[in-house]
Scaffold this motif. Structure first.
Motif, PDB file in Angstrom:
ATOM      1  N   ASP A   1      24.632  68.788  55.739  1.00 31.33           N
ATOM      2  CA  ASP A   1      25.702  68.651  57.096  1.00 31.33           C
ATOM      3  C   ASP A   1      25.928  67.250  56.903  1.00 31.33           C
ATOM      4  O   ASP A   1      25.386  66.408  57.506  1.00 31.33           O
ATOM      5  CB  ASP A   1      24.910  69.236  58.329  1.00 31.33           C
ATOM      6  CG  ASP A   1      25.728  69.210  59.316  1.00 31.33           C
ATOM      7  OD1 ASP A   1      26.995  68.906  59.356  1.00 31.33           O
ATOM      8  OD2 ASP A   1      25.178  69.468  60.643  1.00 31.33           O
ATOM      9  N   LEU A   2      27.210  67.065  56.730  1.00 29.62           N
ATOM     10  CA  LEU A   2      27.997  65.846  56.832  1.00 29.62           C
ATOM     11  C   LEU A   2      27.931  65.082  58.005  1.00 29.62           C
ATOM     12  O   LEU A   2      28.088  63.809  58.353  1.00 29.62           O
ATOM     13  CB  LEU A   2      29.179  65.733  55.943  1.00 29.62           C
ATOM     14  CG  LEU A   2      29.262  66.158  54.521  1.00 29.62           C
ATOM     15  CD1 LEU A   2      30.597  65.998  53.888  1.00 29.62           C
ATOM     16  CD2 LEU A   2      28.342  65.199  53.645  1.00 29.62           C
ATOM     17  N   THR A   3      28.143  65.761  59.118  1.00 29.78           N
ATOM     18  CA  THR A   3      28.109  65.373  60.466  1.00 29.78           C
ATOM     19  C   THR A   3      26.704  64.547  60.892  1.00 29.78           C
ATOM     20  O   THR A   3      27.011  64.047  61.809  1.00 29.78           O
ATOM     21  CB  THR A   3      28.535  66.554  61.687  1.00 29.78           C
ATOM     22  OG1 THR A   3      27.496  67.372  61.715  1.00 29.78           O
ATOM     23  CG2 THR A   3      29.694  67.223  61.239  1.00 29.78           C
TER      24      THR A   3
ATOM     25  N   THR B   1      26.600  74.578  52.151  1.00 28.57           N
ATOM     26  CA  THR B   1      26.601  73.543  53.053  1.00 28.57           C
ATOM     27  C   THR B   1      27.047  73.889  54.385  1.00 28.57           C
ATOM     28  O   THR B   1      27.861  74.747  54.403  1.00 28.57           O
ATOM     29  CB  THR B   1      26.948  72.218  52.729  1.00 28.57           C
ATOM     30  OG1 THR B   1      28.386  72.189  52.621  1.00 28.57           O
ATOM     31  CG2 THR B   1      26.314  71.795  51.426  1.00 28.57           C
ATOM     32  N   LYS B   2      26.844  73.431  55.543  1.00 34.68           N
ATOM     33  CA  LYS B   2      27.420  73.399  56.772  1.00 34.68           C
ATOM     34  C   LYS B   2      28.954  73.171  56.520  1.00 34.68           C
ATOM     35  O   LYS B   2      29.696  73.914  57.468  1.00 34.68           O
ATOM     36  CB  LYS B   2      27.070  72.239  57.873  1.00 34.68           C
ATOM     37  CG  LYS B   2      25.488  72.379  58.000  1.00 34.68           C
ATOM     38  CD  LYS B   2      25.237  73.703  59.060  1.00 34.68           C
ATOM     39  CE  LYS B   2      23.753  73.409  59.479  1.00 34.68           C
ATOM     40  NZ  LYS B   2      23.661  74.798  60.395  1.00 34.68           N
ATOM     41  N   GLN B   3      29.625  72.458  55.572  1.00 34.10           N
ATOM     42  CA  GLN B   3      30.943  72.160  55.511  1.00 34.10           C
ATOM     43  C   GLN B   3      31.478  73.094  54.415  1.00 34.10           C
ATOM     44  O   GLN B   3      32.977  73.003  53.970  1.00 34.10           O
ATOM     45  CB  GLN B   3      31.229  70.868  54.879  1.00 34.10           C
ATOM     46  CG  GLN B   3      31.201  69.881  56.565  1.00 34.10           C
ATOM     47  CD  GLN B   3      29.757  69.409  56.717  1.00 34.10           C
ATOM     48  OE1 GLN B   3      28.942  69.461  55.947  1.00 34.10           O
ATOM     49  NE2 GLN B   3      29.411  69.593  58.200  1.00 34.10           N
ATOM     50  N   GLY B   4      30.692  74.197  53.704  1.00 35.71           N
ATOM     51  CA  GLY B   4      31.239  75.278  52.909  1.00 35.71           C
ATOM     52  C   GLY B   4      31.288  74.776  51.298  1.00 35.71           C
ATOM     53  O   GLY B   4      31.815  75.628  50.586  1.00 35.71           O
ATOM     54  N   TYR B   5      30.520  73.653  51.236  1.00 32.28           N
ATOM     55  CA  TYR B   5      30.324  73.298  49.705  1.00 32.28           C
ATOM     56  C   TYR B   5      29.254  74.096  49.032  1.00 32.28           C
ATOM     57  O   TYR B   5      28.227  74.391  49.684  1.00 32.28           O
ATOM     58  CB  TYR B   5      30.149  71.773  49.395  1.00 32.28           C
ATOM     59  CG  TYR B   5      31.313  70.939  50.087  1.00 32.28           C
ATOM     60  CD1 TYR B   5      32.466  70.924  49.272  1.00 32.28           C
ATOM     61  CD2 TYR B   5      31.179  70.255  51.380  1.00 32.28           C
ATOM     62  CE1 TYR B   5      33.510  69.859  49.941  1.00 32.28           C
ATOM     63  CE2 TYR B   5      32.083  69.577  51.982  1.00 32.28           C
ATOM     64  CZ  TYR B   5      33.210  69.382  51.166  1.00 32.28           C
ATOM     65  OH  TYR B   5      34.285  68.779  51.673  1.00 32.28           O
ATOM     66  N   GLU B   6      29.226  74.431  47.679  1.00 31.60           N
ATOM     67  CA  GLU B   6      27.884  74.887  47.137  1.00 31.60           C
ATOM     68  C   GLU B   6      26.992  73.997  47.324  1.00 31.60           C
ATOM     69  O   GLU B   6      27.098  72.942  47.533  1.00 31.60           O
ATOM     70  CB  GLU B   6      28.468  75.117  45.569  1.00 31.60           C
ATOM     71  CG  GLU B   6      27.443  75.791  44.906  1.00 31.60           C
ATOM     72  CD  GLU B   6      26.080  74.944  44.372  1.00 31.60           C
ATOM     73  OE1 GLU B   6      25.198  75.319  44.197  1.00 31.60           O
ATOM     74  OE2 GLU B   6      26.305  73.659  43.908  1.00 31.60           O
TER      75      GLU B   6
ATOM     76  N   VAL C   1      25.150  65.858  45.959  1.00 32.00           N
ATOM     77  CA  VAL C   1      26.119  64.726  45.528  1.00 32.00           C
ATOM     78  C   VAL C   1      26.742  64.160  46.856  1.00 32.00           C
ATOM     79  O   VAL C   1      26.688  62.906  47.047  1.00 32.00           O
ATOM     80  CB  VAL C   1      27.396  65.391  44.764  1.00 32.00           C
ATOM     81  CG1 VAL C   1      28.383  64.341  44.065  1.00 32.00           C
ATOM     82  CG2 VAL C   1      26.426  66.060  43.389  1.00 32.00           C
ATOM     83  N   LEU C   2      27.631  65.107  47.539  1.00 31.41           N
ATOM     84  CA  LEU C   2      28.446  64.598  48.591  1.00 31.41           C
ATOM     85  C   LEU C   2      27.263  63.997  49.885  1.00 31.41           C
ATOM     86  O   LEU C   2      27.884  62.927  50.314  1.00 31.41           O
ATOM     87  CB  LEU C   2      29.524  65.628  49.210  1.00 31.41           C
ATOM     88  CG  LEU C   2      30.524  66.008  48.460  1.00 31.41           C
ATOM     89  CD1 LEU C   2      31.111  67.187  49.027  1.00 31.41           C
ATOM     90  CD2 LEU C   2      31.381  64.846  48.630  1.00 31.41           C
TER      91      LEU C   2
ATOM     92  N   LYS D   1      37.765  61.388  49.315  1.00 32.06           N
ATOM     93  CA  LYS D   1      38.735  62.181  50.198  1.00 32.06           C
ATOM     94  C   LYS D   1      37.698  63.034  51.027  1.00 32.06           C
ATOM     95  O   LYS D   1      37.793  63.335  52.097  1.00 32.06           O
ATOM     96  CB  LYS D   1      39.516  62.865  49.164  1.00 32.06           C
ATOM     97  CG  LYS D   1      40.515  63.808  49.981  1.00 32.06           C
ATOM     98  CD  LYS D   1      41.113  64.909  48.885  1.00 32.06           C
ATOM     99  CE  LYS D   1      42.038  65.770  49.697  1.00 32.06           C
ATOM    100  NZ  LYS D   1      42.945  66.504  48.638  1.00 32.06           N
ATOM    101  N   GLU D   2      36.715  63.681  50.368  1.00 33.80           N
ATOM    102  CA  GLU D   2      35.870  64.714  51.173  1.00 33.80           C
ATOM    103  C   GLU D   2      34.964  64.140  52.263  1.00 33.80           C
ATOM    104  O   GLU D   2      34.639  64.847  53.415  1.00 33.80           O
ATOM    105  CB  GLU D   2      35.002  65.534  50.379  1.00 33.80           C
ATOM    106  CG  GLU D   2      35.677  66.273  49.190  1.00 33.80           C
ATOM    107  CD  GLU D   2      36.763  67.193  49.567  1.00 33.80           C
ATOM    108  OE1 GLU D   2      36.414  68.054  50.417  1.00 33.80           O
ATOM    109  OE2 GLU D   2      37.775  67.194  49.267  1.00 33.80           O
TER     110      GLU D   2
END
Length: 336
Positions: free
Chosen positions: A110-112, A146-151, A158-159, A330-331
């Motif tokens: 969850d990037l947030t 993930t929470k942001q919709g990535y595999e 990675v992200l 970018k992401e």
């Protein structure tokens, strides 16, 4: 690149096959606690240090160095129990009372959640000397996101780690200026499974494999993709941070280990794994070889249990690394 909308997986060389087989019959670790630096007054972050090889890495650091260690992980209750257990085991095995281990809660999926975690860390510490990007997800159920919709593996392995490192870079690089060359390091925990990744590391036509039929092969390709990406980022980091001349960025495969990463495996895979894998303590020796060995240089790749090795040839591509880096920037821009 694709064939009938499927990722192209490069053929393995003799050296690649040798590396894969090495994981089943690795050499005994020779670079161990006796060789680690004191690291007094230095600060270390280990992601996912509450379980598996991360747990053993934290324990070894707590028992054999005088560094301040922080675990970044998702589950507060589980991590606090792990810290308590680590401190008990350190007292018993190393006959010392360790420096208290810190905990910062974050969910790499969850990037947030990552910037608040970094802000909490910065409120506690004014330096950062070593980062071991150890946390990871391996072959979760198909369709996991993930929470942001990535595999899930791409987003977490990675992200999530890219954003965490990106936000930590200012304090980390500032600290490195006052360290001798090679003391400040980023250790990206990858895997020999990178050899199963798509050509160039990432299947750019369909990064989430949404349109790729899911089977035992693509399951491994997805995991391999995330680990190939970690290798590409480890090699790219110095290029995008040219002023950080004292820093070493390196990657590794900790080994074929008995850890919770296999919790999504089938019963047969778990049975086979018990026969072919090694106690997780050995994986800590690989991670700390990468973290401390004087033989490690920028972009190096290590394998179990503390030996130099190579990555698949196409993952040495500067173009591939730069493309992934630009995409990660970018992401993650919205979360900086």
């Amino acid at each position: 690149m694709t064939t009938n909308n499927l990722p192209i997986i490069p053929s393995r060389t003799f050296a690649d096959w040798k590396q894969m087989l090495h994981g089943f019959w690795p050499s005994k670790a020779t670079f161990t606690e006796k060789d680690y630096p004191e690291f007094k007054d230095k600060v270390i972050i280990v992601t996912g240090g509450n379980t598996g090889v991360g747990y053993e890495t934290v324990k070894s650091l707590a028992g054999s160095t005088k560094a301040k260690i922080y675990i970044f992980s998702r589950n507060k209750e589980k991590t606090l129990k792990a810290i308590e257990q680590i401190e008990l085991e350190v007292a018993k095995e190393y006959k010392i009372k360790p420096i208290p281990i810190g905990f910062i809660q974050t969910d790499l999926g969850d990037l947030t959640s990552i910037k608040p975690a970094v802000n909490e860390f910065l409120s506690k510490e004014s330096r950062l000397d070593l980062i071991i990007l150890n946390a990871g997800v391996m072959m979760p159920p198909p369709g996991s996101k993930t929470k942001q919709g990535y595999e899930l593996q791409l987003g977490t392995n990675v992200l999530g780690h890219f954003l965490l490192q990106r936000l930590l870079d200012p304090i980390f690089i500032k600290t490195s200026f006052n360290n001798p060359p090679g003391v400040s390091r980023i250790v990206w925990v990858a895997s020999t499974a990178h050899q199963l990744a798509p050509l160039g590391g990432i299947f750019w036509e369909d990064k989430n494999f949404d349109k790729v039929p899911y089977n035992s092969n693509t399951k491994m390709q997805l995991y391999g993709q995330s680990k190939a990406a970690d290798i590409l980022l480890a090699k790219a980091w110095p290029r995008f941070n040219p002023d950080a001349k004292n820093v070493i960025s390196t990657s590794l495969c900790p080994g074929y280990l008995q850890t919770e990463l296999t919790r999504h495996s089938s019963a047969f895979e778990l049975f086979l794994g018990k026969l072919l894998t090694w106690p997780r303590r050995n994986g800590a020796y690989t991670e700390l070889y990468a973290a401390f060995s004087p033989n490690i240089k920028n972009g190096d790749y290590s394998i179990s249990f503390g030996e130099p090795s190579h990555v698949r040839k196409d993952l040495n591509s500067i173009e591939a690394g730069d493309k992934l880096w630009d995409w990660c920037v970018k992401e993650t821009n919205p979360y900086v």
